[in-house]
Design an enzyme around this catalytic site. Structure first.
Site, PDB file in Angstrom:
ATOM      1  N   CYS A   1      -4.073  33.843   9.762  1.00 44.03           N
ATOM      2  CA  CYS A   1      -3.900  34.559  11.018  1.00 44.03           C
ATOM      3  C   CYS A   1      -3.590  33.647  12.192  1.00 44.03           C
ATOM      4  CB  CYS A   1      -5.135  35.406  11.279  1.00 44.03           C
ATOM      5  SG  CYS A   1      -5.185  36.728  10.071  1.00 44.03           S
ATOM      6  N   GLU A   2      -2.562  32.891  12.084  1.00 49.27           N
ATOM      7  CA  GLU A   2      -1.973  32.268  13.268  1.00 49.27           C
ATOM      8  C   GLU A   2      -0.508  31.979  12.996  1.00 49.27           C
ATOM      9  OE1 GLU A   2      -2.950  27.956  14.089  1.00 49.27           O
ATOM     10  OE2 GLU A   2      -4.848  28.624  13.245  1.00 49.27           O
TER      11      GLU A   2
ATOM     12  N   GLU B   1       0.834  -1.215   0.000  1.00 46.16           N
ATOM     13  CA  GLU B   1       0.000   0.000   0.000  1.00 46.16           C
ATOM     14  C   GLU B   1       0.864   1.259   0.000  1.00 46.16           C
ATOM     15  OE1 GLU B   1      -2.245  -0.420   3.621  1.00 46.16           O
ATOM     16  OE2 GLU B   1      -3.469  -2.052   2.855  1.00 46.16           O
ATOM     17  N   PRO B   2       1.716   1.445  -0.988  1.00 42.23           N
ATOM     18  CA  PRO B   2       2.572   2.637  -0.983  1.00 42.23           C
ATOM     19  C   PRO B   2       1.779   3.894  -1.349  1.00 42.23           C
ATOM     20  CG  PRO B   2       2.818   1.486  -3.064  1.00 42.23           C
ATOM     21  CD  PRO B   2       1.887   0.643  -2.228  1.00 42.23           C
ATOM     22  N   GLY B   3       2.078   4.978  -0.682  1.00 42.12           N
ATOM     23  CA  GLY B   3       1.455   6.255  -1.013  1.00 42.12           C
ATOM     24  C   GLY B   3       2.526   7.286  -1.325  1.00 42.12           C
ATOM     25  N   ARG B   4       3.191   7.759  -0.261  1.00 39.94           N
ATOM     26  CA  ARG B   4       4.150   8.848  -0.384  1.00 39.94           C
ATOM     27  C   ARG B   4       5.267   8.553  -1.388  1.00 39.94           C
ATOM     28  NH1 ARG B   4       4.928  12.269   4.219  1.00 39.94           N
ATOM     29  NH2 ARG B   4       4.069  10.532   5.413  1.00 39.94           N
TER      30      ARG B   4
ATOM     31  N   TYR C   1      -0.063  13.888   0.492  1.00 42.98           N
ATOM     32  CA  TYR C   1      -0.566  14.545   1.702  1.00 42.98           C
ATOM     33  C   TYR C   1      -0.483  16.064   1.576  1.00 42.98           C
ATOM     34  CZ  TYR C   1       0.076   9.729   3.115  1.00 42.98           C
ATOM     35  OH  TYR C   1       0.027   8.352   3.152  1.00 42.98           O
TER      36      TYR C   1
ATOM     37  N   ARG D   1       1.223  20.158   6.252  1.00 46.55           N
ATOM     38  CA  ARG D   1       2.256  19.325   6.886  1.00 46.55           C
ATOM     39  C   ARG D   1       3.224  20.098   7.796  1.00 46.55           C
ATOM     40  NH1 ARG D   1       5.579  16.540   4.867  1.00 46.55           N
ATOM     41  NH2 ARG D   1       5.215  14.680   6.113  1.00 46.55           N
TER      42      ARG D   1
HETATM   43  N1  LLP Z   1      -1.690   1.938   4.404  1.00 37.59           N
HETATM   44  C1  LLP Z   1      -2.278   2.388   5.533  1.00 37.59           C
HETATM   45  C2  LLP Z   1      -3.161   1.498   6.275  1.00 37.59           C
HETATM   46  C3  LLP Z   1      -2.037   3.708   5.965  1.00 37.59           C
HETATM   47  O1  LLP Z   1      -2.614   4.136   7.077  1.00 37.59           O
HETATM   48  C4  LLP Z   1      -1.173   4.543   5.206  1.00 37.59           C
HETATM   49  C5  LLP Z   1      -0.909   5.915   5.626  1.00 37.59           C
HETATM   50  C6  LLP Z   1      -0.604   4.023   4.034  1.00 37.59           C
HETATM   51  C7  LLP Z   1      -0.869   2.713   3.671  1.00 37.59           C
HETATM   52  C8  LLP Z   1       0.311   4.816   3.151  1.00 37.59           C
HETATM   53  O2  LLP Z   1       1.477   5.169   3.797  1.00 37.59           O
HETATM   54  P1  LLP Z   1       2.684   5.847   2.987  1.00 37.59           P
HETATM   55  O3  LLP Z   1       3.233   4.820   2.017  1.00 37.59           O
HETATM   56  O4  LLP Z   1       2.153   7.025   2.259  1.00 37.59           O
HETATM   57  O5  LLP Z   1       3.640   6.213   4.032  1.00 37.59           O
HETATM   58  N2  LLP Z   1      -0.630  12.901   6.642  1.00 37.59           N
HETATM   59  C9  LLP Z   1       0.633  12.311   7.025  1.00 37.59           C
HETATM   60  C10 LLP Z   1       0.749  10.865   6.616  1.00 37.59           C
HETATM   61  C11 LLP Z   1      -0.361   9.985   7.164  1.00 37.59           C
HETATM   62  C12 LLP Z   1      -0.255   8.552   6.720  1.00 37.59           C
HETATM   63  C13 LLP Z   1      -1.440   7.781   7.098  1.00 37.59           C
HETATM   64  N3  LLP Z   1      -1.443   6.426   6.678  1.00 37.59           N
HETATM   65  C14 LLP Z   1       1.766  13.145   6.424  1.00 37.59           C
HETATM   66  O6  LLP Z   1       1.486  14.158   5.779  1.00 37.59           O
HETATM   67  O7  LLP Z   1       2.948  12.838   6.621  1.00 37.59           O
END
Ligand code: LLP
Length: 419
Positions: free
Chosen positions: A343-344, A275-278, A372, A314
């Site tokens: 304004c903060e 489950e890659p995101g970032r 994000y 962030r």
């Molecule tokens: N799978 C699950 C169950 C998750 O909760 C997350 C992220 C991911 C996959 C993806 O993770 P990644 O590969 O992107 O690290 N808003 C925060 C990050 C919150 C991440 C939440 N869960 C930020 O801006 O750093």
């Protein structure tokens, strides 16, 4: 590697000069590069070439824009969703329901039934209570829910507290020492096919060791579940791989991650889900902003830009570092406090930052804003929602309209009895 670089002294996204986008779409605006998204998707997939049976499910929460999802769908990616809102986006982008996994501790009954109706590939159940509710709903619909049990392995991911998810006192998953008992109880329900386990210990991980510890624990659990007579065919290893925000940041590469995964899981005999995101979206986007004015400060000047904490949360939320660079650098540097108009005091992107010399009216970017970023925007201070643009070679398209503050106001009303 990304595709945001200077060409003849002007920063481009691929082959599109950023001033052209600012001119035509206005600022602030998120700009994504298709070539970068595709490159990251390929690099991550290639890193897992030693894992024979897998699904890569992009974490939609990191960048839910439909056009971004479409790019990844074309790369053969599925989706990791945490709400039916995200699920609908993944389906709208053409992702097959079987390639969608649904995580999250607070899935409502309505969400569970909509996801069952859609025929999604896997529910990652986060508690005994949720599992029982899903079993009941699935039975009433005459369906079988494909499920994995999310395990809380009690491993410290070594990242920011607010984005750690695998410590015993975090809200996610079931405690690993109770997993066998909860798994057995839920597996006895005919309307759920509990086929595996899932884990995700946190985000922006700077080391592989915590992931490896969590995966080792999961491997031991898989053995003991099989020993108890359960069939385990799927294991979801979550996301979490960090990306460099600062030049010179040393992070584990996707290749190192892939090699570790292949080594730890080689005897598991399961289909793996990632489950890659970032790592896919982070460096595929920048937030393009214009300097409103430069104000004298006690120590350093304040560079006041038209982007704010409502557009990119962030830094305010996590004290996160985003590289900041001029679109048309003059070759000189300054030390500045970079702030937005809100304004903060929390609306501060950086204090005492060495950066390109900037003057009123100049364009600049916050880098590594593809994950994000836009998705965490709000309309605080009655600012609208920022627009998003996707670049592909020498062309670009607006892939999310700017939502003006007036449109948000139009959705509000004063009741007659108050008028
Ligand atoms: N799978 C699950 C169950 C998750 O909760 C997350 C992220 C991911 C996959 C993806 O993770 P990644 O590969 O992107 O690290 N808003 C925060 C990050 C919150 C991440 C939440 N869960 C930020 O801006 O750093």
């Amino acid at each position: 590697m990304d595709h945001f670089a200077l060409q003849d002294g002007v920063m481009h996204a691929e082959d599109v000069p950023l001033p052209r986008i600012a001119e035509e779409v206005g600022t602030p605006v998120y700009v994504y590069s298709r070539a970068t998204l595709e490159r990251h998707a390929r690099v991550f997939r290639d890193a897992l070439s030693d894992v024979p049976d897998k699904l890569i499910a992009f974490a939609v929460k990191s960048n839910p824009n439909l056009a971004v999802l479409k790019v990844l769908q074309k790369q053969g990616y599925g989706a990791d969703c945490v709400s039916v809102g995200e699920m609908r986006r993944a389906l709208a982008a053409g992702m097959a329901p079987e390639m969608i996994v649904f995580s999250g501790v607070g899935k409502t009954a309505r969400e569970l039934s909509e996801a069952l109706e859609a025929g999604i590939g896997q529910f990652n159940i986060e508690s005994e209570e949720e599992g029982l509710e899903l079993a009941k709903i699935a039975a009433s619909m005459g369906k079988t829910a494909q499920c994995a049990l999310r395990i809380n392995p009690d491993v410290d991911a070594g990242t920011h507290d607010k984005i750690s998810t695998g410590k015993a006192d975090n809200k996610f998953g079931v405690p690993i020492d109770q997993a066998g008992q909860i798994f057995g109880m839920l597996a006895s329900h005919d309307s759920v096919n509990l086929r595996g386990v899932a884990v995700h210990i946190g985000s922006q991980l700077g080391e592989l060791a915590p992931l490896e510890r969590a995966f080792e624990k999961l491997g031991t659990l898989v053995k003991s579940l099989r020993g108890a007579g359960h069939t385990i065919s799927h294991v979801d290893l979550g996301g979490g791989l960090g990306v460099p925000y600062k030049r010179g940041d040393q992070l584990p590469s996707p290749a190192e991650y892939g090699a570790m995964v292949a080594r730890v899981t080689k005897d598991w005999g399961v289909s793996l889900i990632f489950e890659p995101g970032r790592v896919i979206a982070g460096n595929a986007g920048v937030l393009l902003t214009r300097v409103v004015r430069v104000k004298r400060g006690l120590n350093n000047p304040f560079v006041i830009v038209d982007a704010a904490m409502n557009d990119l949360a962030r830094p305010a939320l996590y004290g996160a570092y985003h590289d900041f660079a001029a679109v048309e650098p003059r070759g000189a540097q300054m030390t500045a406090n970079i702030v937005g108009p809100i304004c903060e005091t929390g609306d501060t992107f950086a204090m005492g930052r060495e950066c390109d010399l900037l003057e009123s009216g100049d364009l600049a970017v916050f880098r590594t804003a593809g994950a994000y970023g836009a998705t965490m925007a709000s309309s605080y201070n009655s600012r609208g929602f920022v627009a998003e643009v996707l670049v592909d070679g020498d062309k670009f398209a607006v892939v999310a309209d700017r939502i003006e503050a007036s449109a948000i106001m139009d959705a509000e009303r004063v009741p007659d009895w108050l008028a």
